[in-house]
Design a protein around this motif. Structure first.
Motif, PDB file in Angstrom:
ATOM      1  N   THR A   1       0.826  -1.207   0.000  1.00 22.09           N
ATOM      2  CA  THR A   1       0.000   0.000   0.000  1.00 22.09           C
ATOM      3  C   THR A   1       0.860   1.257   0.000  1.00 22.09           C
ATOM      4  OG1 THR A   1      -0.148  -0.082   2.422  1.00 22.09           O
ATOM      5  CG2 THR A   1      -1.941  -1.102   1.177  1.00 22.09           C
ATOM      6  N   SER A   2       0.341   2.304  -0.650  1.00 22.87           N
ATOM      7  CA  SER A   2       0.962   3.629  -0.627  1.00 22.87           C
ATOM      8  C   SER A   2      -0.156   4.646  -0.410  1.00 22.87           C
ATOM      9  CB  SER A   2       1.691   3.892  -1.941  1.00 22.87           C
ATOM     10  OG  SER A   2       0.769   3.910  -3.018  1.00 22.87           O
ATOM     11  N   LYS A   3       0.157   5.926  -0.498  1.00 28.02           N
ATOM     12  CA  LYS A   3      -0.846   6.957  -0.230  1.00 28.02           C
ATOM     13  C   LYS A   3      -1.999   6.914  -1.231  1.00 28.02           C
ATOM     14  CE  LYS A   3       2.038  10.378   2.153  1.00 28.02           C
ATOM     15  NZ  LYS A   3       2.603  11.744   2.091  1.00 28.02           N
ATOM     16  N   ASP A   4      -1.702   6.580  -2.477  1.00 26.58           N
ATOM     17  CA  ASP A   4      -2.742   6.683  -3.505  1.00 26.58           C
ATOM     18  C   ASP A   4      -3.079   5.370  -4.202  1.00 26.58           C
ATOM     19  OD1 ASP A   4      -0.409   6.360  -4.916  1.00 26.58           O
ATOM     20  OD2 ASP A   4      -0.820   7.907  -6.399  1.00 26.58           O
ATOM     21  N   ALA A   5      -2.506   4.263  -3.760  1.00 27.08           N
ATOM     22  CA  ALA A   5      -2.766   3.005  -4.462  1.00 27.08           C
ATOM     23  C   ALA A   5      -2.416   1.808  -3.581  1.00 27.08           C
ATOM     24  CB  ALA A   5      -1.956   2.946  -5.756  1.00 27.08           C
ATOM     25  N   ALA A   6      -2.896   0.653  -4.018  1.00 25.30           N
ATOM     26  CA  ALA A   6      -2.494  -0.633  -3.440  1.00 25.30           C
ATOM     27  C   ALA A   6      -2.099  -1.535  -4.600  1.00 25.30           C
ATOM     28  CB  ALA A   6      -3.640  -1.247  -2.647  1.00 25.30           C
ATOM     29  N   VAL A   7      -1.101  -2.394  -4.380  1.00 28.51           N
ATOM     30  CA  VAL A   7      -0.647  -3.283  -5.446  1.00 28.51           C
ATOM     31  C   VAL A   7      -0.866  -4.730  -5.028  1.00 28.51           C
ATOM     32  CG1 VAL A   7       1.215  -3.852  -7.038  1.00 28.51           C
ATOM     33  CG2 VAL A   7       1.123  -1.569  -6.026  1.00 28.51           C
ATOM     34  N   PHE A   8      -1.558  -5.474  -5.915  1.00 28.21           N
ATOM     35  CA  PHE A   8      -1.819  -6.897  -5.714  1.00 28.21           C
ATOM     36  C   PHE A   8      -0.860  -7.691  -6.598  1.00 28.21           C
ATOM     37  CE2 PHE A   8      -5.724  -4.577  -5.015  1.00 28.21           C
ATOM     38  CZ  PHE A   8      -6.294  -5.173  -3.907  1.00 28.21           C
TER      39      PHE A   8
ATOM     40  N   SER B   1       1.750 -10.900 -12.596  1.00 27.64           N
ATOM     41  CA  SER B   1       1.267  -9.561 -12.929  1.00 27.64           C
ATOM     42  C   SER B   1       1.259  -8.720 -11.660  1.00 27.64           C
ATOM     43  CB  SER B   1      -0.138  -9.608 -13.532  1.00 27.64           C
ATOM     44  OG  SER B   1      -1.082 -10.101 -12.608  1.00 27.64           O
ATOM     45  N   ALA B   2       1.622  -7.462 -11.805  1.00 29.51           N
ATOM     46  CA  ALA B   2       1.535  -6.498 -10.699  1.00 29.51           C
ATOM     47  C   ALA B   2       0.335  -5.613 -10.991  1.00 29.51           C
ATOM     48  CB  ALA B   2       2.801  -5.671 -10.596  1.00 29.51           C
ATOM     49  N   ASN B   3      -0.664  -5.645 -10.123  1.00 28.48           N
ATOM     50  CA  ASN B   3      -1.949  -4.996 -10.387  1.00 28.48           C
ATOM     51  C   ASN B   3      -2.128  -3.812  -9.455  1.00 28.48           C
ATOM     52  OD1 ASN B   3      -2.418  -8.300 -10.201  1.00 28.48           O
ATOM     53  ND2 ASN B   3      -2.817  -7.375 -12.182  1.00 28.48           N
ATOM     54  N   ILE B   4      -2.128  -2.615 -10.038  1.00 33.26           N
ATOM     55  CA  ILE B   4      -2.217  -1.392  -9.242  1.00 33.26           C
ATOM     56  C   ILE B   4      -3.677  -0.977  -9.140  1.00 33.26           C
ATOM     57  CG2 ILE B   4      -1.388   0.973  -8.974  1.00 33.26           C
ATOM     58  CD1 ILE B   4       0.896   0.164 -10.944  1.00 33.26           C
TER      59      ILE B   4
ATOM     60  N   SER C   1      -6.971 -15.786   4.415  1.00 28.37           N
ATOM     61  CA  SER C   1      -5.986 -16.586   3.684  1.00 28.37           C
ATOM     62  C   SER C   1      -4.913 -15.694   3.082  1.00 28.37           C
ATOM     63  CB  SER C   1      -6.649 -17.402   2.576  1.00 28.37           C
ATOM     64  OG  SER C   1      -7.222 -16.557   1.607  1.00 28.37           O
ATOM     65  N   SER C   2      -3.710 -16.216   3.046  1.00 30.35           N
ATOM     66  CA  SER C   2      -2.581 -15.596   2.366  1.00 30.35           C
ATOM     67  C   SER C   2      -1.998 -16.675   1.471  1.00 30.35           C
ATOM     68  CB  SER C   2      -1.547 -15.111   3.386  1.00 30.35           C
ATOM     69  OG  SER C   2      -0.373 -14.681   2.734  1.00 30.35           O
ATOM     70  N   ILE C   3      -1.975 -16.412   0.160  1.00 25.92           N
ATOM     71  CA  ILE C   3      -1.598 -17.451  -0.802  1.00 25.92           C
ATOM     72  C   ILE C   3      -0.349 -17.004  -1.558  1.00 25.92           C
ATOM     73  CG2 ILE C   3      -2.344 -18.767  -2.827  1.00 25.92           C
ATOM     74  CD1 ILE C   3      -5.245 -18.471  -1.760  1.00 25.92           C
ATOM     75  N   ILE C   4       0.769 -17.651  -1.245  1.00 24.78           N
ATOM     76  CA  ILE C   4       2.061 -17.319  -1.845  1.00 24.78           C
ATOM     77  C   ILE C   4       2.359 -18.431  -2.849  1.00 24.78           C
ATOM     78  CG2 ILE C   4       4.473 -16.739  -1.376  1.00 24.78           C
ATOM     79  CD1 ILE C   4       2.260 -14.956   0.011  1.00 24.78           C
ATOM     80  N   ALA C   5       1.992 -18.193  -4.109  1.00 24.47           N
ATOM     81  CA  ALA C   5       2.079 -19.262  -5.104  1.00 24.47           C
ATOM     82  C   ALA C   5       2.431 -18.699  -6.471  1.00 24.47           C
ATOM     83  CB  ALA C   5       0.743 -20.011  -5.190  1.00 24.47           C
TER      84      ALA C   5
ATOM     85  N   ARG D   1       8.921 -12.147   0.313  1.00 25.90           N
ATOM     86  CA  ARG D   1       8.766 -10.871  -0.394  1.00 25.90           C
ATOM     87  C   ARG D   1       7.298 -10.459  -0.497  1.00 25.90           C
ATOM     88  NH1 ARG D   1      12.651 -12.020  -5.682  1.00 25.90           N
ATOM     89  NH2 ARG D   1      14.545 -12.576  -4.518  1.00 25.90           N
ATOM     90  N   THR D   2       7.074  -9.163  -0.513  1.00 28.16           N
ATOM     91  CA  THR D   2       5.766  -8.637  -0.873  1.00 28.16           C
ATOM     92  C   THR D   2       5.613  -8.661  -2.388  1.00 28.16           C
ATOM     93  OG1 THR D   2       5.819  -7.178   1.059  1.00 28.16           O
ATOM     94  CG2 THR D   2       4.199  -6.674  -0.650  1.00 28.16           C
ATOM     95  N   ASP D   3       6.622  -8.166  -3.104  1.00 30.85           N
ATOM     96  CA  ASP D   3       6.679  -8.223  -4.556  1.00 30.85           C
ATOM     97  C   ASP D   3       7.585  -9.385  -4.929  1.00 30.85           C
ATOM     98  OD1 ASP D   3       7.336  -7.956  -7.239  1.00 30.85           O
ATOM     99  OD2 ASP D   3       7.698  -5.804  -7.153  1.00 30.85           O
ATOM    100  N   PRO D   4       7.041 -10.421  -5.572  1.00 31.03           N
ATOM    101  CA  PRO D   4       7.863 -11.608  -5.840  1.00 31.03           C
ATOM    102  C   PRO D   4       9.083 -11.358  -6.708  1.00 31.03           C
ATOM    103  CG  PRO D   4       5.730 -11.731  -6.974  1.00 31.03           C
ATOM    104  CD  PRO D   4       5.656 -10.576  -6.044  1.00 31.03           C
ATOM    105  N   PHE D   5       9.095 -10.216  -7.453  1.00 32.22           N
ATOM    106  CA  PHE D   5      10.209  -9.936  -8.359  1.00 32.22           C
ATOM    107  C   PHE D   5      11.174  -8.883  -7.827  1.00 32.22           C
ATOM    108  CE2 PHE D   5       6.932 -11.742 -11.103  1.00 32.22           C
ATOM    109  CZ  PHE D   5       7.666 -12.716 -11.760  1.00 32.22           C
ATOM    110  N   ASP D   6      10.937  -8.412  -6.617  1.00 33.92           N
ATOM    111  CA  ASP D   6      11.787  -7.341  -6.074  1.00 33.92           C
ATOM    112  C   ASP D   6      12.342  -7.762  -4.717  1.00 33.92           C
ATOM    113  OD1 ASP D   6      12.999  -5.058  -5.112  1.00 33.92           O
ATOM    114  OD2 ASP D   6      11.378  -3.711  -5.725  1.00 33.92           O
ATOM    115  N   PRO D   7      13.618  -8.160  -4.667  1.00 25.98           N
ATOM    116  CA  PRO D   7      14.215  -8.620  -3.405  1.00 25.98           C
ATOM    117  C   PRO D   7      14.241  -7.552  -2.316  1.00 25.98           C
ATOM    118  CG  PRO D   7      15.734  -8.965  -5.257  1.00 25.98           C
ATOM    119  CD  PRO D   7      14.561  -8.210  -5.780  1.00 25.98           C
TER     120      PRO D   7
END
Length: 327
Positions: A6-13, A88-91, A160-164, A185-191
């Motif tokens: 989460t940020s001030k103006d968006a959330a990323v799934f 996919s990163a969904n804003i 549920s939290s699904i890390i797949a 990681r929160t973002d699977p592609f960003d260490p």
């Protein structure tokens, strides 16, 4: 619900099964979204009725998407639920409500919590493949909502939290990332975007991994095999230790959780497979009475599990949790 940035103006799934839910009155509701890497697919579920869910896509263009209209008077809920893979990163920028709009407090989240770590089976790869169609792995054919993971969580009225991710393994994957390196990681592609494990402490953790490892250790010509192992196939001791180390890392994050080490229902559990035995040996070596094993029988069909097969897995897991978990 799930790992959301989460940020001030968006959330990323990022991960399948992540969701946002709102309680409101109004005549229609839209979501403003865009997606990067590839299209993301979602359900919009009004008043918890998934039989009438709107399935929609989000792409690289930021836009308003109409989720529901002609709503009746009175209070409604809407759940935005990610169906597709973690590639996919969904804003999500927010909802826009039409008519006499009013917001209500968010519903209280369930007390019970489950977390899943898995591959294509847990992500929902192929769940919506029509009969007779090739199981191509297109993002629109994923449907995490009807996986054994999501079905089990809903049965127990649990968060549920699904890390797949489809194609992922513990030792090696069909791509460079492996679960033991991205599970935190929160973002699977960003260490650099690490998940804070204090934000979510599950009562039960289900691990369903090793299906992809079981294929790839027999493919010395594959780039990821060469990258991880050179020319030498890993020994059975290495396989067992790799699984053991991953489970131990989960245990270190969640000292009190029940951990269920599952496998199946694809060919890693077919008759004669050594992979359930590797998991049993790994678990036995951990000497932890709250770590268990569950093996889903081989579905004896090519492709990924469909809705019926996912439900069968959920039924088996639910029965096991009922007998084993005190929560």
């Amino acid at each position: 619900m799930g790992r959301v940035e989460t940020s001030k103006d968006a959330a990323v799934f990022y991960w399948p099964g992540t969701s946002a839910t709102i309680n409101f009155t109004g005549t229609n509701i839209k979501a403003t979204m865009k997606s990067s890497k590839e299209k993301g697919y979602f359900y919009a579920i009004i008043d918890n009725d998934a039989t009438k869910a709107l399935k929609f896509e989000s792409d690289s263009i930021k836009k308003d998407i109409l989720l529901a209209e002609n709503l009746s008077k009175g209070k409604h809920s809407l759940q935005l639920y990610k169906l597709s893979n973690s590639t996919s990163a969904n804003i999500f920028y927010g909802f826009e409500i039409g008519g006499k709009a009013k917001l209500f407090k968010p519903s209280v989240l369930p007390k019970r919590k489950i977390e899943f770590y898995g591959n294509s089976i847990t992500a929902g790869h192929g769940v919506d493949v029509p009969q007779g169609m090739n199981d191509s792995g297109k993002p629109e054919l994923f449907n995490n909502y009807y996986t054994y993971a999501a079905l089990t969580a809903r049965h127990f009225n649990a968060q549920s939290s699904i890390i797949a991710r489809s194609g992922i393994g513990i030792m090696l994957s069909w791509f460079p990332e492996i679960m033991s390196e991205i599970y935190d990681r929160t973002d699977p592609f960003d260490p650099s975007k690490k998940w804070n494990f204090n934000n979510y402490t599950p009562d039960v953790v289900v691990i369903n991994l090793f299906q992809n490892d079981s294929w790839l250790i027999n493919k010395p010509e594959h780039q990821e095999f060469k990258q991880r192992f050179g020319t030498t196939k890993p020994t059975e001791d290495f396989i067992i230790k790799s699984y053991q180390n991953f489970v131990a890392s989960i245990r270190a994050k969640y000292p009190k959780a029940y951990i269920i080490c599952a496998l199946g229902n694809m060919d890693a559990t077919q008759p004669g497979s050594k992979w359930p035995g590797y998991i049993q040996q790994a678990v036995a070596g951990l000497k932890d009475e709250k770590i268990h094993t569950v093996f889903f029988p081989y579905k004896n069909r090519s492709g990924h599990p469909n809705r019926e097969e996912q439900q069968s897995m959920a039924d088996q897991l639910i029965l096991f949790i009922d007998k084993t978990v005190k929560w």
